[in-house]
Design a protein around this motif. Structure first.
Motif, PDB file in Angstrom:
ATOM      1  N   GLY A 144      53.099  10.271  27.839  1.00  0.00           N
ATOM      2  CA  GLY A 144      51.714   9.854  28.072  1.00  0.00           C
ATOM      3  C   GLY A 144      51.097  10.774  29.097  1.00  0.00           C
ATOM      4  N   GLN A 182      43.935   8.627  28.373  1.00  0.00           N
ATOM      5  CA  GLN A 182      45.308   9.117  28.186  1.00  0.00           C
ATOM      6  C   GLN A 182      45.494   9.559  26.743  1.00  0.00           C
ATOM      7  N   GLN A 196      52.077   2.425  20.925  1.00  0.00           N
ATOM      8  CA  GLN A 196      53.458   2.667  20.437  1.00  0.00           C
ATOM      9  C   GLN A 196      53.971   1.429  19.716  1.00  0.00           C
ATOM     10  N   PHE A 244      39.894   5.829  32.832  1.00  0.00           N
ATOM     11  CA  PHE A 244      40.290   7.202  32.540  1.00  0.00           C
ATOM     12  C   PHE A 244      40.857   7.275  31.124  1.00  0.00           C
ATOM     13  N   HIS A 294      42.030   9.582  41.163  1.00  0.00           N
ATOM     14  CA  HIS A 294      42.221   8.360  40.376  1.00  0.00           C
ATOM     15  C   HIS A 294      40.885   7.713  40.083  1.00  0.00           C
ATOM     16  N   GLY A 296      59.849  10.187  28.169  1.00  0.00           N
ATOM     17  CA  GLY A 296      61.240   9.721  28.151  1.00  0.00           C
ATOM     18  C   GLY A 296      61.677   9.346  26.741  1.00  0.00           C
ATOM     19  N   ARG A 304      43.290  14.601  34.283  1.00  0.00           N
ATOM     20  CA  ARG A 304      44.164  15.480  35.070  1.00  0.00           C
ATOM     21  C   ARG A 304      44.238  16.870  34.414  1.00  0.00           C
ATOM     22  N   PHE A 362      60.218   4.574  33.968  1.00  0.00           N
ATOM     23  CA  PHE A 362      59.257   3.741  33.235  1.00  0.00           C
ATOM     24  C   PHE A 362      60.098   2.668  32.547  1.00  0.00           C
ATOM     25  N   PHE A 372      59.848   1.346  29.769  1.00  0.00           N
ATOM     26  CA  PHE A 372      59.925   1.475  28.302  1.00  0.00           C
ATOM     27  C   PHE A 372      60.610   2.751  27.844  1.00  0.00           C
TER      28      PHE A 372
HETATM   29  C1  FA5 Z   1      51.874   5.867  32.147  1.00  0.00           C
HETATM   30  O1  FA5 Z   1      50.772   5.379  32.059  1.00  0.00           O
HETATM   31  C2  FA5 Z   1      52.865   5.791  31.015  1.00  0.00           C
HETATM   32  N1  FA5 Z   1      52.371   4.911  30.003  1.00  0.00           N
HETATM   33  C3  FA5 Z   1      53.108   7.194  30.474  1.00  0.00           C
HETATM   34  C4  FA5 Z   1      54.302   7.254  29.586  1.00  0.00           C
HETATM   35  C5  FA5 Z   1      54.142   7.140  28.222  1.00  0.00           C
HETATM   36  C6  FA5 Z   1      55.579   7.441  30.120  1.00  0.00           C
HETATM   37  C7  FA5 Z   1      55.241   7.186  27.374  1.00  0.00           C
HETATM   38  C8  FA5 Z   1      56.678   7.488  29.268  1.00  0.00           C
HETATM   39  C9  FA5 Z   1      56.516   7.384  27.912  1.00  0.00           C
HETATM   40  P1  FA5 Z   1      51.468   6.906  34.502  1.00  0.00           P
HETATM   41  O2  FA5 Z   1      51.059   5.652  35.178  1.00  0.00           O
HETATM   42  O3  FA5 Z   1      52.250   7.880  35.285  1.00  0.00           O
HETATM   43  O4  FA5 Z   1      52.288   6.634  33.204  1.00  0.00           O
HETATM   44  O5  FA5 Z   1      50.161   7.632  33.938  1.00  0.00           O
HETATM   45  C10 FA5 Z   1      50.254   8.758  33.109  1.00  0.00           C
HETATM   46  C11 FA5 Z   1      49.216   9.824  33.535  1.00  0.00           C
HETATM   47  O6  FA5 Z   1      47.930   9.229  33.593  1.00  0.00           O
HETATM   48  C12 FA5 Z   1      49.463  10.370  34.924  1.00  0.00           C
HETATM   49  O7  FA5 Z   1      50.352  11.449  34.871  1.00  0.00           O
HETATM   50  C13 FA5 Z   1      48.100  10.805  35.340  1.00  0.00           C
HETATM   51  O8  FA5 Z   1      47.846  12.082  34.782  1.00  0.00           O
HETATM   52  C14 FA5 Z   1      47.189   9.834  34.643  1.00  0.00           C
HETATM   53  N2  FA5 Z   1      46.670   8.792  35.532  1.00  0.00           N
HETATM   54  C15 FA5 Z   1      47.291   7.715  36.039  1.00  0.00           C
HETATM   55  N3  FA5 Z   1      46.476   6.959  36.776  1.00  0.00           N
HETATM   56  C16 FA5 Z   1      45.273   7.558  36.751  1.00  0.00           C
HETATM   57  C17 FA5 Z   1      43.975   7.260  37.298  1.00  0.00           C
HETATM   58  N4  FA5 Z   1      43.733   6.145  37.999  1.00  0.00           N
HETATM   59  N5  FA5 Z   1      42.959   8.125  37.058  1.00  0.00           N
HETATM   60  C18 FA5 Z   1      43.187   9.219  36.318  1.00  0.00           C
HETATM   61  N6  FA5 Z   1      44.360   9.563  35.758  1.00  0.00           N
HETATM   62  C19 FA5 Z   1      45.403   8.738  35.967  1.00  0.00           C
END
Ligand code: FA5
Length: 343
Positions: free
Chosen positions: A313, A214, A180, A212, A208, A290, A318, A254, A256
């Motif tokens: 994100g 995203q 971003q 992984f 987890h 957000g 998942r 979050f 940000f």
């Molecule tokens: C984030 O990483 C934020 N950067 C997402 C975000 C982006 C929020 C932009 C707002 C605006 P989070 O830590 O919740 O958020 O991870 C996002 C997704 O990554 C989770 O919903 C889950 O699906 C996946 N995730 C997180 N940790 C793991 C892991 N260890 N293994 C696999 N999937 C994971």
């Protein structure tokens, strides 16, 4: 012996020679029969002394009879060789022919990894919704991964994402959100991008993985609101999980984004009724989202009074686990061909 008797004798010899040749089944056998009749000591040759007994006037007639019968045997012999050659050819064609009715052997063809398949599907859904792909490095600086995203130094929010640190300033990115910042700094507005990629966290259990994937989304323009975020994510959920799929926003945090939300989709296994997979809630969490925090705009040199934006994100594993009914995230990384061939 007179000429009539000689002719009769020759006719008998020729008839038996032709009959014997007719009985043969091998080339060698046919040659032996021919030699027995036409060879230097053969039956026809043995009749030659008889010529002396035949009068001079009859000799030409006797000679013609000998030649005629010799030719008759010779022709029968040639016909036999042709016949045997044809039989041999047919036999070999039968033996050496390829049975085209046998089922073929399937070559092992490589397939896309299940995660790659889902990632491609996500990219194509967002492509339809007007988002371009942007990429960033997996080895990041603290600035892009945290500081510019409004994580102050020593702020407890940094503990939300257990980080693999490489040097004082370098780390393995813990999320795709640094893209971003890189995009907002490098490109003119408006911006409408997604950023798929690998991320790393010191984290490991059934759901987890330390490595992984995203997909980050970012849309910045004049007048962008939470309603646009909801509209895009609803369109995404219905394309990804099926027509009519509902989503809901839960308040979250979050650094940000402000406000921030966690987004759930209606459980695709029970249609929201409640089941084991959704822990009887009827909802499954798929992403964080957000409105871009003004402090992030400030770090990127964007006027937060004029522009607004949303970001989200989602975790590719998942989504793949939900779509493909997989309960252990580690399956994706074990390279077990029996597992991979199911996709
Ligand atoms: C984030 O990483 C934020 N950067 C997402 C975000 C982006 C929020 C932009 C707002 C605006 P989070 O830590 O919740 O958020 O991870 C996002 C997704 O990554 C989770 O919903 C889950 O699906 C996946 N995730 C997180 N940790 C793991 C892991 N260890 N293994 C696999 N999937 C994971």
């Amino acid at each position: 012996m007179n000429v009539e008797e000689l002719e009769k004798r020759l006719a008998q010899l020729a008839d038996t020679a032709v009959a014997e040749l007719g009985e043969t089944t091998e080339r060698e056998e046919a040659i032996q029969v021919k030699n027995r009749y036409l060879g230097r000591t053969g039956s026809v040759q043995q009749l030659m002394p008889v010529m002396r007994e035949i009068s001079n006037e009859e000799k030409p007639r006797a000679g013609r009879a000998i030649n005629q019968r010799k030719n008759q045997i010779e022709e029968a012999f040639e016909d036999k060789l042709d016949e045997l050659a044809q039989l041999e050819l047919k036999r070999r064609m039968r033996e050496e022919s390829v049975d085209i009715t046998l089922p073929g052997r399937r070559p092992d063809v490589g397939l896309g990894h299940p995660l790659r398949q889902v990632e491609r599907e996500l990219i194509s859904i967002f492509d339809e919704l007007g988002f371009e792909v942007a990429e960033g490095p997996e080895i990041e600086t603290d600035y892009y991964n945290f500081e510019a995203l409004n994580f102050p130094p020593d702020h407890p929010a940094r503990d939300m994402q257990d980080t693999f640190v490489l040097t004082d300033d370098r780390l393995l990115r813990t999320h795709t959100s640094p893209v971003q910042v890189r995009t907002m700094k490098a490109y003119d507005l408006p911006i409408r991008i997604i950023s798929p990629g690998r991320v790393y966290r010191c984290d490991s259990d059934l759901t987890h993985s330390p490595v992984f994937h995203q997909v980050e989304g970012l849309l910045v323009d004049v007048g962008v609101s939470m309603a646009d975020l909801k509209g895009i994510l609803t369109a995404f959920a219905q394309r990804c999980f099926g027509e009519g799929t509902q989503i809901r926003f839960r308040p979250s945090f979050f650094p940000f984004t402000e406000p921030s939300a966690e987004v759930d989709v209606e459980c695709i296994f029970c249609d929201g009724e409640g089941c084991r997979v959704c822990s009887d809630t009827g909802w499954l969490e798929v992403l964080g989202a957000g409105m871009v925090d003004p402090n992030v705009f400030k770090a990127c040199g964007i006027d937060a009074d004029t522009y607004t934006g949303f970001a989200f994100g989602l975790g590719v594993e998942r989504i793949a686990m939900l779509k493909q009914g997989i309960s252990d995230i580690r399956r994706f990384f074990e390279n077990d061909q029996r597992f991979l061939e199911q996709f």
